[in-house]
Scaffold this motif. Structure first.
Motif, PDB file in Angstrom:
ATOM      1  N   GLU A   1     -12.022   8.523   7.009  1.00 35.92           N
ATOM      2  CA  GLU A   1     -12.303   7.695   8.188  1.00 35.92           C
ATOM      3  C   GLU A   1     -11.491   6.403   8.144  1.00 35.92           C
ATOM      4  OE1 GLU A   1     -16.550   7.202   8.404  1.00 35.92           O
ATOM      5  OE2 GLU A   1     -16.869   9.357   8.699  1.00 35.92           O
ATOM      6  N   THR A   2     -11.384   5.795   6.982  1.00 36.86           N
ATOM      7  CA  THR A   2     -10.566   4.590   6.830  1.00 36.86           C
ATOM      8  C   THR A   2      -9.097   4.907   7.108  1.00 36.86           C
ATOM      9  OG1 THR A   2     -12.090   3.715   5.176  1.00 36.86           O
ATOM     10  CG2 THR A   2      -9.889   2.758   5.219  1.00 36.86           C
ATOM     11  N   ALA A   3      -8.617   6.041   6.595  1.00 37.28           N
ATOM     12  CA  ALA A   3      -7.226   6.440   6.832  1.00 37.28           C
ATOM     13  C   ALA A   3      -6.987   6.713   8.318  1.00 37.28           C
ATOM     14  CB  ALA A   3      -6.886   7.674   6.001  1.00 37.28           C
ATOM     15  N   LYS A   4      -7.966   7.285   9.011  1.00 30.18           N
ATOM     16  CA  LYS A   4      -7.835   7.528  10.455  1.00 30.18           C
ATOM     17  C   LYS A   4      -7.730   6.214  11.223  1.00 30.18           C
ATOM     18  CE  LYS A   4     -10.087  11.901  11.417  1.00 30.18           C
ATOM     19  NZ  LYS A   4     -11.302  12.545  11.911  1.00 30.18           N
ATOM     20  N   ARG A   5      -8.586   5.279  10.818  1.00 27.30           N
ATOM     21  CA  ARG A   5      -8.663   4.007  11.527  1.00 27.30           C
ATOM     22  C   ARG A   5      -7.409   3.161  11.341  1.00 27.30           C
ATOM     23  NH1 ARG A   5     -13.220   0.573   9.564  1.00 27.30           N
ATOM     24  NH2 ARG A   5     -13.996   2.626   9.092  1.00 27.30           N
TER      25      ARG A   5
ATOM     26  N   MET B   1      -3.665  10.051   4.344  1.00 24.20           N
ATOM     27  CA  MET B   1      -4.300   9.670   3.080  1.00 24.20           C
ATOM     28  C   MET B   1      -3.282   9.126   2.080  1.00 24.20           C
ATOM     29  SD  MET B   1      -7.556  10.050   3.295  1.00 24.20           S
ATOM     30  CE  MET B   1      -8.138  10.113   1.611  1.00 24.20           C
ATOM     31  N   VAL B   2      -2.068   9.624   2.133  1.00 27.69           N
ATOM     32  CA  VAL B   2      -1.018   9.147   1.217  1.00 27.69           C
ATOM     33  C   VAL B   2      -0.725   7.675   1.508  1.00 27.69           C
ATOM     34  CG1 VAL B   2       1.391   9.444   0.523  1.00 27.69           C
ATOM     35  CG2 VAL B   2      -0.042  11.454   0.952  1.00 27.69           C
ATOM     36  N   ALA B   3      -0.692   7.311   2.788  1.00 27.07           N
ATOM     37  CA  ALA B   3      -0.462   5.908   3.162  1.00 27.07           C
ATOM     38  C   ALA B   3      -1.627   5.030   2.699  1.00 27.07           C
ATOM     39  CB  ALA B   3      -0.271   5.790   4.667  1.00 27.07           C
ATOM     40  N   LEU B   4      -2.836   5.540   2.804  1.00 23.00           N
ATOM     41  CA  LEU B   4      -4.000   4.782   2.325  1.00 23.00           C
ATOM     42  C   LEU B   4      -3.899   4.526   0.824  1.00 23.00           C
ATOM     43  CD1 LEU B   4      -6.889   3.598   2.853  1.00 23.00           C
ATOM     44  CD2 LEU B   4      -7.746   5.872   2.254  1.00 23.00           C
ATOM     45  N   VAL B   5      -3.570   5.542   0.072  1.00 21.47           N
ATOM     46  CA  VAL B   5      -3.426   5.392  -1.387  1.00 21.47           C
ATOM     47  C   VAL B   5      -2.298   4.421  -1.699  1.00 21.47           C
ATOM     48  CG1 VAL B   5      -2.827   6.596  -3.526  1.00 21.47           C
ATOM     49  CG2 VAL B   5      -4.435   7.642  -1.924  1.00 21.47           C
ATOM     50  N   ALA B   6      -1.185   4.543  -0.993  1.00 20.42           N
ATOM     51  CA  ALA B   6      -0.050   3.638  -1.214  1.00 20.42           C
ATOM     52  C   ALA B   6      -0.451   2.190  -0.910  1.00 20.42           C
ATOM     53  CB  ALA B   6       1.130   4.052  -0.356  1.00 20.42           C
ATOM     54  N   HIS B   7      -1.245   1.989   0.140  1.00 16.41           N
ATOM     55  CA  HIS B   7      -1.716   0.642   0.479  1.00 16.41           C
ATOM     56  C   HIS B   7      -2.591   0.078  -0.644  1.00 16.41           C
ATOM     57  CE1 HIS B   7      -3.073  -2.714   2.961  1.00 16.41           C
ATOM     58  NE2 HIS B   7      -4.318  -2.399   2.609  1.00 16.41           N
ATOM     59  N   TYR B   8      -3.484   0.920  -1.154  1.00 19.24           N
ATOM     60  CA  TYR B   8      -4.333   0.477  -2.272  1.00 19.24           C
ATOM     61  C   TYR B   8      -3.489   0.149  -3.497  1.00 19.24           C
ATOM     62  CZ  TYR B   8      -8.772   1.939  -0.061  1.00 19.24           C
ATOM     63  OH  TYR B   8      -9.872   2.057   0.743  1.00 19.24           O
TER      64      TYR B   8
ATOM     65  N   ASP C   1      -9.090   1.707  -7.431  1.00 16.70           N
ATOM     66  CA  ASP C   1      -9.565   2.635  -6.401  1.00 16.70           C
ATOM     67  C   ASP C   1      -8.449   3.573  -5.945  1.00 16.70           C
ATOM     68  OD1 ASP C   1     -12.134   1.741  -6.495  1.00 16.70           O
ATOM     69  OD2 ASP C   1     -12.053   0.600  -4.617  1.00 16.70           O
ATOM     70  N   ALA C   2      -7.221   3.080  -5.955  1.00 14.78           N
ATOM     71  CA  ALA C   2      -6.084   3.922  -5.561  1.00 14.78           C
ATOM     72  C   ALA C   2      -5.984   5.126  -6.490  1.00 14.78           C
ATOM     73  CB  ALA C   2      -4.786   3.116  -5.593  1.00 14.78           C
ATOM     74  N   LYS C   3      -6.172   4.913  -7.781  1.00 11.46           N
ATOM     75  CA  LYS C   3      -6.132   6.021  -8.739  1.00 11.46           C
ATOM     76  C   LYS C   3      -7.265   7.013  -8.470  1.00 11.46           C
ATOM     77  CE  LYS C   3      -4.080   3.238 -12.392  1.00 11.46           C
ATOM     78  NZ  LYS C   3      -4.310   2.552 -13.661  1.00 11.46           N
ATOM     79  N   SER C   4      -8.444   6.466  -8.204  1.00 13.10           N
ATOM     80  CA  SER C   4      -9.604   7.320  -7.944  1.00 13.10           C
ATOM     81  C   SER C   4      -9.425   8.138  -6.669  1.00 13.10           C
ATOM     82  CB  SER C   4     -10.878   6.480  -7.829  1.00 13.10           C
ATOM     83  OG  SER C   4     -11.113   5.787  -9.020  1.00 13.10           O
ATOM     84  N   VAL C   5      -8.978   7.483  -5.612  1.00 14.56           N
ATOM     85  CA  VAL C   5      -8.790   8.176  -4.337  1.00 14.56           C
ATOM     86  C   VAL C   5      -7.673   9.212  -4.466  1.00 14.56           C
ATOM     87  CG1 VAL C   5      -8.114   7.900  -1.914  1.00 14.56           C
ATOM     88  CG2 VAL C   5      -9.669   6.262  -2.962  1.00 14.56           C
ATOM     89  N   ASN C   6      -6.607   8.853  -5.160  1.00 16.96           N
ATOM     90  CA  ASN C   6      -5.502   9.797  -5.352  1.00 16.96           C
ATOM     91  C   ASN C   6      -5.978  11.034  -6.123  1.00 16.96           C
ATOM     92  OD1 ASN C   6      -2.757  10.561  -5.043  1.00 16.96           O
ATOM     93  ND2 ASN C   6      -2.418  10.020  -7.184  1.00 16.96           N
ATOM     94  N   THR C   7      -6.811  10.833  -7.126  1.00 10.58           N
ATOM     95  CA  THR C   7      -7.371  11.964  -7.882  1.00 10.58           C
ATOM     96  C   THR C   7      -8.222  12.847  -6.980  1.00 10.58           C
ATOM     97  OG1 THR C   7      -7.372  10.676  -9.923  1.00 10.58           O
ATOM     98  CG2 THR C   7      -8.823  12.594  -9.855  1.00 10.58           C
ATOM     99  N   LEU C   8      -9.039  12.226  -6.121  1.00  9.31           N
ATOM    100  CA  LEU C   8      -9.868  12.987  -5.184  1.00  9.31           C
ATOM    101  C   LEU C   8      -9.021  13.774  -4.180  1.00  9.31           C
ATOM    102  CD1 LEU C   8     -12.698  10.396  -4.397  1.00  9.31           C
ATOM    103  CD2 LEU C   8     -12.919  12.518  -5.696  1.00  9.31           C
ATOM    104  N   VAL C   9      -7.954  13.155  -3.692  1.00 12.43           N
ATOM    105  CA  VAL C   9      -7.072  13.820  -2.725  1.00 12.43           C
ATOM    106  C   VAL C   9      -6.365  15.003  -3.384  1.00 12.43           C
ATOM    107  CG1 VAL C   9      -4.965  13.531  -1.347  1.00 12.43           C
ATOM    108  CG2 VAL C   9      -6.750  11.794  -1.255  1.00 12.43           C
ATOM    109  N   MET C  10      -5.873  14.808  -4.606  1.00  7.82           N
ATOM    110  CA  MET C  10      -5.191  15.900  -5.311  1.00  7.82           C
ATOM    111  C   MET C  10      -6.159  17.046  -5.594  1.00  7.82           C
ATOM    112  SD  MET C  10      -2.598  13.712  -7.835  1.00  7.82           S
ATOM    113  CE  MET C  10      -3.049  14.712  -9.177  1.00  7.82           C
ATOM    114  N   ARG C  11      -7.375  16.726  -5.970  1.00  8.66           N
ATOM    115  CA  ARG C  11      -8.381  17.759  -6.236  1.00  8.66           C
ATOM    116  C   ARG C  11      -8.720  18.522  -4.957  1.00  8.66           C
ATOM    117  NH1 ARG C  11     -10.480  21.045 -10.071  1.00  8.66           N
ATOM    118  NH2 ARG C  11     -12.687  21.388  -9.746  1.00  8.66           N
ATOM    119  N   ALA C  12      -8.863  17.810  -3.846  1.00  8.46           N
ATOM    120  CA  ALA C  12      -9.156  18.471  -2.570  1.00  8.46           C
ATOM    121  C   ALA C  12      -8.012  19.402  -2.173  1.00  8.46           C
ATOM    122  CB  ALA C  12      -9.409  17.431  -1.481  1.00  8.46           C
TER     123      ALA C  12
END
Length: 174
Positions: free
Chosen positions: A48-52, A58-65, A76-87
């Protein structure tokens, strides 16, 4: 006579092993789908944050973090990136497990996620499914196992010189 019973027992063993294949494939597929659902739920807020702010990227969101000076954001960037890769991994697994049966078997044999395979194996309970796929797998495995063992034994006996007597050969091939 004993040899005939051993062949029957070997065939039955192959049959029982073979009927496990569709059940294991089904359990693995369900496990992948459950993990994927959980993964998607854990990413929902970030999506939702990436949409907004990043048009859903999601890659841009992680890059921003990652570009932030705040160490909390970088963590948080590491955590979100891990979640995205797992998904992404789980989506790939799910797509492979919703294809034809031969694709599923090939995927499980060559490219399945080892952690998910181990989880499935540890939670698997042996079952005898009476569905056409399980029956076909059972008969195929039983015939293959019986054929391989018979071929192996005939080869060993032949190498050791057994069965050279004409009466033995005639009795064996009758």
């Amino acid at each position: 006579m004993l040899r005939s019973y051993l062949r029957l027992a070997l065939f039955a063993l192959g049959l029982l092993v073979g009927v496990q294949v569709p059940g294991y494939i089904n359990d693995y597929s369900k496990r992948v789908d459950a993990h994927l659902l959980e993964s998607e739920q854990s990413l929902q807020g970030f999506r939702e944050t990436a949409k907004r702010f990043f048009k859903g990227d999601m890659v841009a969101l992680v890059a921003h973090y990652q570009a932030s000076d705040d160490p909390v954001m970088q963590s948080d960037a590491k955590s979100v990136n891990t979640l995205v890769m797992r998904a992404d991994l789980l989506k790939t697994e799910s797509q492979a497990m919703h294809g034809p049966w031969y694709q599923q078997v090939w995927h499980l044999s060559t490219a399945a996620d080892s952690q998910l395979l181990e989880e499935t194996y540890n939670a698997y309970t042996f079952q005898v499914l009476l569905v056409p796929e399980a029956i076909a797998w059972g008969i195929a495995c039983a015939l293959l196992l019986a054929w391989v063992i018979e071929l192996l034994l005939v080869t060993i006996v032949g190498l050791l010189g057994g069965g050279n007597d004409r009466r033995v050969r005639d009795r064996h091939w009758r």
